[in-house]
Write an enzyme that holds these catalytic residues in place. Structure first.
Site, PDB file in Angstrom:
ATOM      1  N   TYR A 102       0.820  -1.213   0.000  1.00  0.00           N
ATOM      2  CA  TYR A 102       0.000   0.000   0.000  1.00  0.00           C
ATOM      3  C   TYR A 102       0.848   1.255   0.000  1.00  0.00           C
ATOM      4  O   TYR A 102       0.477   2.267  -0.566  1.00  0.00           O
ATOM      5  CB  TYR A 102      -0.957  -0.008   1.195  1.00  0.00           C
ATOM      6  N   GLU A 200      -0.689 -29.947  12.176  1.00  0.00           N
ATOM      7  CA  GLU A 200      -1.151 -29.125  11.054  1.00  0.00           C
ATOM      8  C   GLU A 200      -2.403 -28.334  11.404  1.00  0.00           C
ATOM      9  O   GLU A 200      -2.443 -27.120  11.213  1.00  0.00           O
ATOM     10  CB  GLU A 200      -1.434 -30.012   9.826  1.00  0.00           C
ATOM     11  N   ASP A 252      -2.552 -34.105   8.042  1.00  0.00           N
ATOM     12  CA  ASP A 252      -3.541 -34.915   7.335  1.00  0.00           C
ATOM     13  C   ASP A 252      -2.813 -35.895   6.416  1.00  0.00           C
ATOM     14  O   ASP A 252      -1.627 -35.711   6.111  1.00  0.00           O
ATOM     15  CB  ASP A 252      -4.436 -34.027   6.450  1.00  0.00           C
TER      16      ASP A 252
END
Lengths: 367, 797
Positions: A102, A200, A252
């Site tokens: 920005y 995770e 996972d």
């Protein structure tokens, strides 16, 4: 306990940046075309560093040169950014990557402004590589990642508001201790932990804390929050290197999660220039392994096309070219299934802490 | 006789021919020693020139000015001055062309029409002033055309004075409305494009168009060639037949047409005989074992010639006939004649024409099988011989799948038709075709058979192949000229005969250079291209197509491109949509050539002028009004190739222009980015200001010219950063002090205290050349570089 080589003073960082600008200046003065060489940041250009046991960039380089309009524009932005960073270091301020994006809007020359945050992020990475100064030492930080640590660890953190001593089990709430952007400001005081367990998902982390796994097994539970931020990886490495704790990763059972393990263990492709600083090659994978899906008969989802592509691409990834990973990935491609960490709940809420983790950690020799 | 004498005399021979030479001497054309006098030489030259006059037309007259004079309003006064005395053939209208030529007009119809139109609308005669080069006075005529006889009449004929040294001026007053004024202006403008050698002026009450010459080079005189047999129409052919000196068709063909020698003439005549006389069907003579015994039949009709002679005669006719595989009536007649002559001599008996005719008739009956052998008139057996012959042919010609009964039926009907086709079985191909059709139709109707077009065609071919060409001499030229049908047969015969294409060197194209010059002077554009194709032939007429393109500049880019069409240097104004030229231009994918073409077809919408010129001895128009060129495939293909050739040049021009534009844009962009970068660098590093010109030159792959001074020594460096070698010419202007050259490869010229140093250097890609000289320090310099585009050059000196 932090080492000197890992920290760079403001003045040093500033000088490195100015040197870079001076190179461009000299190229102009010689009548040459200003340019900058950067290693190619792709899967094809990472090589295994035998000494450090991490993956680093190879010899392939691409050139940003003022010969083309887009190249010239990139160099212009680099020079503007160098100017901004040098000033920031002078004033001992810091800013986030998003703020830089920005901020460029305020630059008088429209050609120098960034078109997207991806562009400013990758420019910072470029500068990091070329100047050999870490982003943290430019005082550039990412948005808060929110990753946390829970476990028997006593630390001292150097904050802008003075030193704070914190015990990561006793002095924190259920959320745990939040890892700061620059973990090199932390000093380890004392620990009774036996190992580090990186998790995770938030749900699984909360399950472990609720079940008191950290207390029961003297584990430091580090929440990765998906693909781990640099600060999380740095802290994990320091826990391993400085406290000599074994590091384990629990994710996972799908290709994307293997990459999370990969970036903890081997380093990521985008930050391969910092692998020595961020990667923990000794980290071990707990699961969910494709093998577990079969052995524990876990509830599964079918592999999608993108999963299959990701698995196949991992087979070609130099980081995954080990017997263990080839065996696991090929097994998964064969059974065409994937499972989440939470699928263990199909055997009850305590199954993960009472059965699965002790069994797996036992097999791995951590417990 | 006079002509040949005069020609011989002019050739330098001594002529002698009592009465004629005397007359010539009397007339002062030959002197006493029978040598040609000056008078004869002059006269002869005049005659030759007059001959030339009748053969030229307006095509090559440089149109000098078209000028409107004041009142009455809207009356045009058209002047057409010629440059030499031989150009004025407006007074006498040509008799029509017996030759063909690549020219604006052919027969003077246009000028007659113009005179007639002015006379009808304004009632005033055409006023003609003419002066040949070197003559003291000009001739003045007033001419009207007698509308009853369509002949020109000269009303006034007088000498006058004229401010021009030579030329012809025609004044025609005519009425017209001015609605189509734009077209008139376009016509003048377009005429100027294809006549760059002419100066054309149009003066109107409120406008004055003037088009100057772009070249002094007059177009080549076109050569007349005799017409090609494939390129004439029936009317022309009849006219030629009437006008020729030849008596025989062969002589006529060889004398009046191009590409016709004795062999070709024979081929044409053979085809002509086939068409005009037809052929005679040739049948198999009966074999010895067959019951139609030729010898018997002949013997029966020969009476009172003695037994021996009769026997030998009939025997020999039969034997000779047996040698023939097939025999036609005229061959049989000849054969009988030969045998009769022999036998006459041997036996001293006279075989008169009656006997011979009877013998031929008897033998022919035996051949065709129509003879009344055994004295019986058996209808079913009447054409037995013919039928089996025809059957064999039809069976051979038609498909094996045909039912044998149907083939039999067809053969039977055909045989009956031939039998009824006169004694000699002489038929044209059309007649045979009719036999086949009628027989096939009947067989289809009664026998439920099918004979398609192919079967009929094959049957016809089989029959026509065995027919013999007749020995009759073709009719003479006079006869053919008098009979339209016969002339038409000759024309057809000419067209179906293969004849070498006509010569193409009789064409005079404008040439690509002059087309470009013409476009350049009439249109204000950025780019011009033109192409001239090699000559080609369609029918009997050679032709050349030329194309030109103009692009950019002041041309209108929002509307469709202008398509200018020309035939033999005449602008075509009307029927644009019906013209082959327009069709071809529309079919081309102009996007391939970087022109804007909405929808990918049609006339491109871009700042372009596309011109096409067709030069031919006979441009094929769609109609007599000569508005549009007909869609002849050969011509269309040449138009396309010509236009594409010019368009390719346009494409590479546009491509280059685009890349130059991109280069300029890049340079502009970098010229804002890099100085800003340099400034920021200066600021960040806290160092002195940067000069980035050299970097910029390298980035732009430019040729960089730099000057370095070290005391008195001056060094010019030419650095080539481009990817091809650069041949440049450098001029350094030194003012204030005289330079001394270290090496002698430059030329130095001094003018008013300034020294012009000139080098020609060739620098390979990636190389640099250094040029040095010395001059005292207070001198000023200025370097300029030629041979390279500004976009690709950076001068840092």
């Amino acid at each position: 306990m932090s080492t000197d080589s890992d920290t760079t003073t403001n003045a040093e960082a500033r000088d490195q940046l100015i040197d870079l600008a001076a190179d461009f200046y000299d190229q102009f003065a010689e009548g040459d075309v200003p340019s900058m060489q950067i290693p190619t940041r792709t899967k094809a250009n990472i090589v295994f560093d035998e000494d450090e046991h991490v993956w680093v960039y190879g010899d392939r380089e691409s050139t940003r040169s003022a010969k083309t309009i887009s190249g010239a524009q990139k160099l212009l932005k680099a020079v503007y950014t160098i100017d901004f960073l040098a000033e920031q270091l002078d004033q001992d301020r810091s800013s986030t990557l998003r703020e830089l994006y920005y901020l460029s809007e305020s630059w008088d020359l429209t050609e120098a402004q960034f078109a997207s945050q991806d562009e400013s992020n990758s420019l910072i990475e470029d500068l990091e590589i070329v100047s050999e100064v870490k982003r943290e030492d430019f005082h550039m930080r990412p948005e808060e990642s929110g990753a946390t640590v829970m476990g028997p660890l006593h630390i001292r953190e150097q904050t802008r508001r003075g030193e704070r001593e914190i015990h990561c089990q006793e002095d924190v709430g259920e959320g745990g201790y939040q890892i700061p952007n620059n973990p090199d400001t932390i000093e380890f005081l004392d620990t009774s932990a036996e190992f580090v367990l990186c998790v995770e998902t938030g749900g699984m982390r909360d399950r472990l804390v609720e079940n008191g796994f950290d207390e029961a097994y003297d584990a430091l539970v580090v929440h990765l929050k998906g693909q781990p931020a640099r600060a999380t990886r740095r802290l994990t490495k320091r826990l391993h290197d400085e406290l000599d704790l074994p590091v384990t990763v629990f994710t996972d059972g799908d290709p994307w999660s293997y990459r999370i393990y990969g970036s903890v263990s081997y380093g990521s492709i985008k930050s391969a220039h910092l692998s020595e600083y961020l990667a923990t090659p000794e980290a071990e994978f707990i699961g969910i392994q494709p093998e577990d899906i079969v052995d524990y008969e876990l509830p599964t989802d079918p592999l999608g096309d993108s999963d299959v592509n990701a698995l196949e691409s991992e087979l070609e990834d130099p980081r995954f070219q080990t017997d263990y990973w080839e065996e696991q990935i090929e097994l998964q491609l064969e059974i065409e299934k994937k499972s989440e960490q939470q699928s263990l709940a199909s055997y009850g809420l305590d199954f993960v802490t009472d059965t699965y983790l002790p069994e797996r950690l036992g097999e791995m020799g951590v417990l | 006789m006079y002509q040949s004498l005069i020609e011989d005399a002019l050739d330098g021979q001594h002529v002698e021919k009592p009465r004629y030479v005397h007359d010539l001497t009397e007339m002062g054309l030959l002197d006493d020693s029978h040598r040609p006098t000056g008078k004869l030489h002059d006269l002869w030259a005049t005659v030759q020139r007059l001959h030339g006059v009748t053969e030229t037309d307006m095509c090559l007259l440089p149109v000098k000015s078209v000028e409107a004079v004041d009142p009455p309003e809207y009356v045009y006064d058209i002047s057409v001055p010629g440059s030499t005395g031989c150009d004025e053939n407006f007074v006498v209208v040509n008799d029509g062309a017996l030759s063909v030529k690549n020219s604006r007009g052919q027969q003077g119809i246009g000028i007659s029409a113009a005179v007639l139109y002015s006379q009808l609308t304004s009632g005033k005669p055409a006023k003609i002033t003419s002066r040949t080069k070197g003559s003291d006075e000009a001739e003045y005529f007033e001419l009207i055309i007698d509308t009853d006889t369509n002949e020109p009449e000269i009303d006034v004929e007088e000498t006058t004075t004229w401010d021009r040294t030579h030329g012809t001026r025609i004044e025609l007053e005519m009425e017209g409305n001015m609605r189509a004024r734009t077209q008139l202006h376009d016509y003048i403008k377009h005429t100027a494009v294809v006549n760059p050698h002419a100066r054309i002026e149009l003066r109107e009450p409120d406008a004055h168009i003037k088009s100057e010459r772009a070249t002094d080079q007059l177009p080549d005189e076109t050569e007349e060639i005799r017409p090609h047999p494939h390129g004439v129409e029936l009317g022309t052919l009849i006219k030629m037949l009437e006008a020729t000196d030849s008596y025989s068709v062969s002589g006529f063909l060889q004398g009046e047409f191009t590409r016709v020698g004795a062999t070709t003439a024979d081929k044409v005549i053979d085809n002509f005989r086939d068409r005009h006389y037809g052929r005679e069907m040739a049948w198999r003579p009966p074999g010895a074992h067959e019951d139609a015994d030729v010898a018997d039949a002949v013997e029966r009709v020969v009476a009172n010639k003695g037994a021996d002679a009769t026997a030998e005669f009939s025997q020999r006719v039969a034997e000779a006939l047996a040698d023939y595989e097939r025999v036609a009536y005229h061959e049989l007649a000849e054969l009988v004649d030969d045998v009769a002559d022999d036998v006459e001599e041997k036996y001293d008996k006279t075989f008169g024409s009656t006997v011979r005719e009877k013998a031929v008739e008897a033998a022919w009956s035996a051949v065709t099988g129509t003879g009344e052998h055994d004295g019986e008139d058996d209808a079913s057996d009447g054409v037995e011989q013919l039928r089996s012959d025809v059957y064999a042919l039809v069976d051979e010609a038609t498909s094996t799948r045909k039912d044998d009964a149907h083939v039999q039926g067809l053969a039977e009907r055909l045989a009956a038709k031939f039998d009824g086709a006169g004694e000699t079985h002489r038929l044209t191909r059309a007649e045979v075709r009719e036999f086949v059709d009628r027989s096939a139709d009947a067989t289809e109707e009664y026998d439920d058979a099918t004979f398609g077009e192919t079967a009929r065609e094959k049957t016809l071919d089989a029959l026509w192949d065995i027919a013999r060409r007749v020995p009759d001499d073709p009719p003479n030229v006079g006869t053919i000229a008098g009979e339209r049908d016969t002339a038409s047969d000759l024309l057809e015969a000419m067209r179906e005969t293969d004849i070498i294409s006509p010569p193409t060197d009789c064409l005079a194209p404008i040439t690509d250079d002059l087309i470009e010059a013409g476009l350049r002077k009439e249109f204000d554009a950025d780019f011009y291209a033109a192409s001239t194709r090699e000559a080609s032939v369609h029918g009997g007429d050679p032709f050349i197509v030329e194309a030109g393109l103009a692009y950019g500049g002041e041309l209108e880019s929002e509307s469709s491109a202008d398509v200018l069409r020309f035939a033999n240097r005449v602008p075509l104004v009307y029927q644009r949509g019906a013209c082959a030229t327009t069709d071809v231009v529309k079919q081309i994918n102009w996007r391939n050539y970087n022109l804007n073409q909405p929808g990918g077809s049609g006339i491109p919408t871009d700042a372009a002028v596309i011109m096409v010129h067709i030069a031919s001895t006979n441009v094929p128009f769609t109609s007599e009004s000569k508005d549009a060129v007909a869609n002849i495939p050969e011509i269309e293909s040449e138009i396309e190739l010509a236009v594409r050739e010019a368009a390719r040049e346009l494409k590479s021009y546009l491509k280059k222009r685009r890349s130059m534009q991109q280069r300029r844009e890049k340079q502009d962009k970098l010229a804002t980015i890099l100085p800003e970068m340099a400034e920021k660098l200066t600021e960040v590093t806290d160092r002195p200001q940067l000069d980035i010109d050299d970097s910029l030159a390298r980035i732009m792959n430019n040729v960089l010219v730099e000057r370095d001074r070290d005391g008195d020594a001056v060094e010019l460096t030419v650095e080539n950063n481009s990817d091809r070698s650069a041949d440049v010419e450098l001029t350094e202007i030194v003012a204030g002090a005289e330079p001394t050259l270290a090496n002698g490869d430059a030329s130095v010229v001094e003018m008013d205290g300034e020294w012009f140093l000139k080098w020609s250097v060739s620098v390979a890609s990636g190389d640099a050349a250094t040029l040095t000289y010395e001059v005292s320090e207070d001198a000023d310099f200025d370097v300029s570089v030629e041979g390279i585009e500004d976009e690709k050059l950076t001068i840092n000196a």
